[in-house]
Design an enzyme around this catalytic site. Structure first.
Site, PDB file in Angstrom:
ATOM      1  N   TYR A  38     -20.178-106.284 -18.988  1.00  0.00           N
ATOM      2  CA  TYR A  38     -18.421-106.368 -19.320  1.00  0.00           C
ATOM      3  C   TYR A  38     -17.761-105.599 -18.069  1.00  0.00           C
ATOM      4  CZ  TYR A  38     -14.246-105.791 -21.606  1.00  0.00           C
ATOM      5  OH  TYR A  38     -12.430-105.643 -21.490  1.00  0.00           O
ATOM      6  N   THR A  45     -13.575-110.939 -23.187  1.00  0.00           N
ATOM      7  CA  THR A  45     -13.902-110.240 -23.308  1.00  0.00           C
ATOM      8  C   THR A  45     -15.163-109.645 -24.165  1.00  0.00           C
ATOM      9  OG1 THR A  45     -11.961-111.172 -25.497  1.00  0.00           O
ATOM     10  CG2 THR A  45     -11.216-109.717 -23.346  1.00  0.00           C
ATOM     11  N   ALA A  94      -8.751-112.562 -19.846  1.00  0.00           N
ATOM     12  CA  ALA A  94     -10.368-112.417 -19.846  1.00  0.00           C
ATOM     13  C   ALA A  94     -11.111-112.064 -20.306  1.00  0.00           C
ATOM     14  CB  ALA A  94     -10.077-110.366 -20.135  1.00  0.00           C
ATOM     15  N   GLY A 142      -3.916-114.083 -26.263  1.00  0.00           N
ATOM     16  CA  GLY A 142      -5.202-113.144 -26.394  1.00  0.00           C
ATOM     17  C   GLY A 142      -4.330-111.973 -26.841  1.00  0.00           C
ATOM     18  N   MET A 143      -5.213-111.167 -27.734  1.00  0.00           N
ATOM     19  CA  MET A 143      -3.809-110.165 -28.735  1.00  0.00           C
ATOM     20  C   MET A 143      -2.919-109.436 -27.857  1.00  0.00           C
ATOM     21  SD  MET A 143      -5.827-107.320 -30.746  1.00  0.00           S
ATOM     22  CE  MET A 143      -6.700-105.894 -29.105  1.00  0.00           C
ATOM     23  N   LEU A 144      -3.374-108.640 -26.510  1.00  0.00           N
ATOM     24  CA  LEU A 144      -2.726-108.344 -25.645  1.00  0.00           C
ATOM     25  C   LEU A 144      -1.235-109.019 -25.569  1.00  0.00           C
ATOM     26  CD1 LEU A 144      -1.296-105.417 -24.398  1.00  0.00           C
ATOM     27  CD2 LEU A 144      -3.153-106.341 -22.180  1.00  0.00           C
ATOM     28  N   ASP A 165     -11.728 -99.338 -19.927  1.00  0.00           N
ATOM     29  CA  ASP A 165     -12.441 -97.588 -20.324  1.00  0.00           C
ATOM     30  C   ASP A 165     -13.969 -98.105 -19.409  1.00  0.00           C
ATOM     31  OD1 ASP A 165     -12.102 -98.903 -22.212  1.00  0.00           O
ATOM     32  OD2 ASP A 165     -13.633 -97.427 -23.570  1.00  0.00           O
ATOM     33  N   ASP A 174      -5.890-122.210 -16.046  1.00  0.00           N
ATOM     34  CA  ASP A 174      -7.273-121.883 -16.606  1.00  0.00           C
ATOM     35  C   ASP A 174      -7.632-120.839 -15.307  1.00  0.00           C
ATOM     36  OD1 ASP A 174     -10.020-121.088 -16.044  1.00  0.00           O
ATOM     37  OD2 ASP A 174     -10.793-122.753 -16.753  1.00  0.00           O
ATOM     38  N   TRP A 232      -9.796 -98.869 -26.586  1.00  0.00           N
ATOM     39  CA  TRP A 232      -9.379 -99.214 -28.279  1.00  0.00           C
ATOM     40  C   TRP A 232      -8.632-100.249 -28.583  1.00  0.00           C
ATOM     41  CZ3 TRP A 232     -11.949 -94.766 -30.393  1.00  0.00           C
ATOM     42  CH2 TRP A 232     -12.706 -94.008 -30.136  1.00  0.00           C
TER      43      TRP A 232
HETATM   44  N1  LIG Z   1      -9.460-105.436 -27.056  1.00  0.00           N
HETATM   45  C1  LIG Z   1     -10.281-104.600 -26.191  1.00  0.00           C
HETATM   46  O1  LIG Z   1     -10.567-103.353 -27.438  1.00  0.00           O
HETATM   47  C2  LIG Z   1      -9.630-103.865 -24.638  1.00  0.00           C
HETATM   48  C3  LIG Z   1      -9.998-102.327 -24.185  1.00  0.00           C
HETATM   49  C4  LIG Z   1     -10.295-102.103 -22.448  1.00  0.00           C
HETATM   50  C5  LIG Z   1      -9.265-103.534 -21.734  1.00  0.00           C
HETATM   51  N2  LIG Z   1      -8.755-104.432 -22.752  1.00  0.00           N
HETATM   52  C6  LIG Z   1      -8.366-105.198 -21.365  1.00  0.00           C
HETATM   53  O2  LIG Z   1      -7.327-105.578 -21.903  1.00  0.00           O
HETATM   54  C7  LIG Z   1      -6.798-107.621 -21.172  1.00  0.00           C
HETATM   55  C8  LIG Z   1      -6.537-108.083 -22.823  1.00  0.00           C
HETATM   56  O3  LIG Z   1      -7.701-107.711 -23.566  1.00  0.00           O
HETATM   57  P1  LIG Z   1      -7.785-108.822 -25.335  1.00  0.00           P
HETATM   58  O4  LIG Z   1      -8.173-107.709 -26.087  1.00  0.00           O
HETATM   59  O5  LIG Z   1      -6.086-108.670 -25.935  1.00  0.00           O
HETATM   60  O6  LIG Z   1      -8.180-109.974 -25.208  1.00  0.00           O
HETATM   61  P2  LIG Z   1      -7.621-111.095 -26.341  1.00  0.00           P
HETATM   62  O7  LIG Z   1      -7.820-110.758 -27.161  1.00  0.00           O
HETATM   63  O8  LIG Z   1      -9.763-112.004 -26.232  1.00  0.00           O
HETATM   64  O9  LIG Z   1      -7.443-112.207 -25.092  1.00  0.00           O
HETATM   65  C9  LIG Z   1      -8.337-112.533 -23.908  1.00  0.00           C
HETATM   66  C10 LIG Z   1      -7.914-113.825 -23.535  1.00  0.00           C
HETATM   67  O10 LIG Z   1      -8.587-114.722 -22.185  1.00  0.00           O
HETATM   68  C11 LIG Z   1      -8.080-115.564 -22.372  1.00  0.00           C
HETATM   69  N3  LIG Z   1      -9.216-116.595 -21.448  1.00  0.00           N
HETATM   70  C12 LIG Z   1     -10.342-116.261 -21.618  1.00  0.00           C
HETATM   71  N4  LIG Z   1     -10.942-117.222 -20.807  1.00  0.00           N
HETATM   72  C13 LIG Z   1      -9.915-117.176 -19.564  1.00  0.00           C
HETATM   73  C14 LIG Z   1      -9.475-117.946 -17.862  1.00  0.00           C
HETATM   74  N5  LIG Z   1     -10.807-118.956 -17.706  1.00  0.00           N
HETATM   75  N6  LIG Z   1      -8.703-118.427 -18.160  1.00  0.00           N
HETATM   76  C15 LIG Z   1      -7.136-118.249 -18.432  1.00  0.00           C
HETATM   77  N7  LIG Z   1      -7.469-117.171 -19.896  1.00  0.00           N
HETATM   78  C16 LIG Z   1      -8.547-117.354 -20.514  1.00  0.00           C
HETATM   79  C17 LIG Z   1      -9.002-115.825 -23.763  1.00  0.00           C
HETATM   80  O11 LIG Z   1      -8.533-117.151 -24.523  1.00  0.00           O
HETATM   81  P3  LIG Z   1      -9.495-117.382 -25.369  1.00  0.00           P
HETATM   82  O12 LIG Z   1      -9.715-116.887 -26.749  1.00  0.00           O
HETATM   83  O13 LIG Z   1      -9.726-119.340 -25.753  1.00  0.00           O
HETATM   84  O14 LIG Z   1     -11.358-117.344 -24.382  1.00  0.00           O
HETATM   85  C18 LIG Z   1      -7.541-114.543 -24.731  1.00  0.00           C
HETATM   86  O15 LIG Z   1      -6.867-116.041 -25.139  1.00  0.00           O
HETATM   87  C19 LIG Z   1      -8.247-107.947 -20.969  1.00  0.00           C
HETATM   88  O16 LIG Z   1      -8.381-107.564 -19.768  1.00  0.00           O
HETATM   89  C20 LIG Z   1      -9.335-106.436 -21.776  1.00  0.00           C
HETATM   90  O17 LIG Z   1     -10.094-106.766 -20.468  1.00  0.00           O
HETATM   91  C21 LIG Z   1      -9.057-104.709 -24.062  1.00  0.00           C
END
Ligand SMILES: NC(=O)c1ccc[n+]([C@@H]2O[C@H](COP(=O)([O-])OP(=O)(O)OC[C@H]3O[C@@H](n4cnc5c(N)ncnc54)[C@H](OP(=O)(O)O)[C@@H]3O)[C@@H](O)[C@H]2O)c1
Length: 285
Positions: free
Chosen positions: A130, A67, A65, A17-19, A107, A43, A155
């Protein structure tokens, strides 16, 4: 499990994922030996996989997550499986292994109707599927793993995935003007700044519980988009303000998403830089 001096063994879930893209190098830079496990390797919805993978680690950062905020409205069960049950599986496995846990939340657990920054202990009242699943994940983590930090962010953008900044830059190359909502207020947050904060929280052994991991300052999506244009040498007047009502989405978005950093101030942890500083650094990277 006692964490050896100079870090130890860390595991990052959701490593695709991005983070995680910025978290893994930040932890390595700080001296941790990091296992970066993407969904194919771990998983989080599988409890026994979590136990096997987490055993022997001193620290876990749960960046896995579901997302897709709008898709969660029509398949809350799928989001719940990852964001709530998955978080519980990771937390239980951490408690069993004696590993500390950083769990990343959002948030969107708040209702977005406040007029001042949300304190960490403000009652959660999510308005989207969500948000409900993430709130359930927070509750599970704190209930199952006492040595856990729940870090709420918002964000997010960064080099590791598609995000608002990359979308705005793409639209800038395709259209003369771009309309962006000007009635949702929040804190644009660079993943590299959040990764750095996570490392600092862990190193400082900040009090377990809730912390807010967002940039200092606040703006609207419109203000954010204008800054992307400006800092990229484009004419910000090409970004036009619009309203949330003009862009109906499946999931309701909080109108006010400004999170307080008081818990960091109280533990003498410097909050992240201002959102414009993070954005400028990202765009120059
Ligand atoms: N992006 C935002 O603006 C934002 C804002 C507030 C909070 N957050 C939180 O920040 C955290 C990181 O977010 P991010 O933006 O990095 O999200 P992301 O890019 O969607 O990364 C999430 C990763 O989790 C993986 N995943 C999904 N289901 C899974 C499972 N069952 N087992 C293991 N891995 C799994 C996804 O894989 P796939 O790609 O294969 O599904 C993806 O690589 C999350 O907790 C998110 O809720 C994000």
């Amino acid at each position: 499990m006692t964490v050896p001096a100079g870090a130890g063994r860390a595991l990052v879930t959701g490593a695709g994922g991005m983070l995680a893209h910025d978290l893994v190098p930040a932890l390595r830079q700080a001296g941790w030996v990091v296992a970066a496990l993407g969904r194919a390797d771990l998983d989080v919805t599988d409890a026994s996989e979590c136990v096997a993978a987490i055993d022997g680690h001193h620290l876990v950062v749960n960046a896995a997550a579901y997302t897709d905020v709008d898709a969660a409205e029509t398949d809350e069960a799928a989001a719940f499986a990852v964001n709530a049950v998955g978080a519980a599986n990771v937390a239980r496995a951490c408690a069993r292994a004696g590993a500390r846990l950083v769990h990343v939340s959002t948030d969107y657990v708040f209702d977005g109707t406040a007029a001042e920054p949300y304190a960490v202990d403000h009652p959660v009242a999510p308005r989207s599927a969500y948000g409900r699943t993430k709130a359930a994940g927070e509750w599970a983590v704190r209930g199952l793993c006492p040595e856990s930090w729940v870090v709420r962010t918002a964000w997010l953008y960064g080099a590791g995935g598609p995000n608002f900044v990359s979308t705005i830059l793409r639209l800038a190359s395709e259209r003369e003007t771009v309309s962006v909502v000007d009635d949702q207020i929040g804190q644009p947050t660079w993943t590299a700044d959040l990764a750095d904060l996570v490392v600092r929280l862990v190193e400082a052994l900040a009090p377990f519980g809730f912390h807010h991991g967002t940039s200092v300052g606040q703006t609207t999506w419109f203000g954010f988009a204008r800054a992307v244009f400006e800092l990229s040498g484009l004419d910000p007047a090409r970004v036009l303000p619009t309203t949330t009502d003009a862009f109906p989405r499946l999931a309701s978005r909080p109108a006010w998403s400004v999170l307080s950093h008081d818990s960091l101030d109280q533990t003498r942890i410097t909050p992240m830089p201002d959102w414009r500083t993070g954005l400028a650094t990202h765009l120059n990277a």
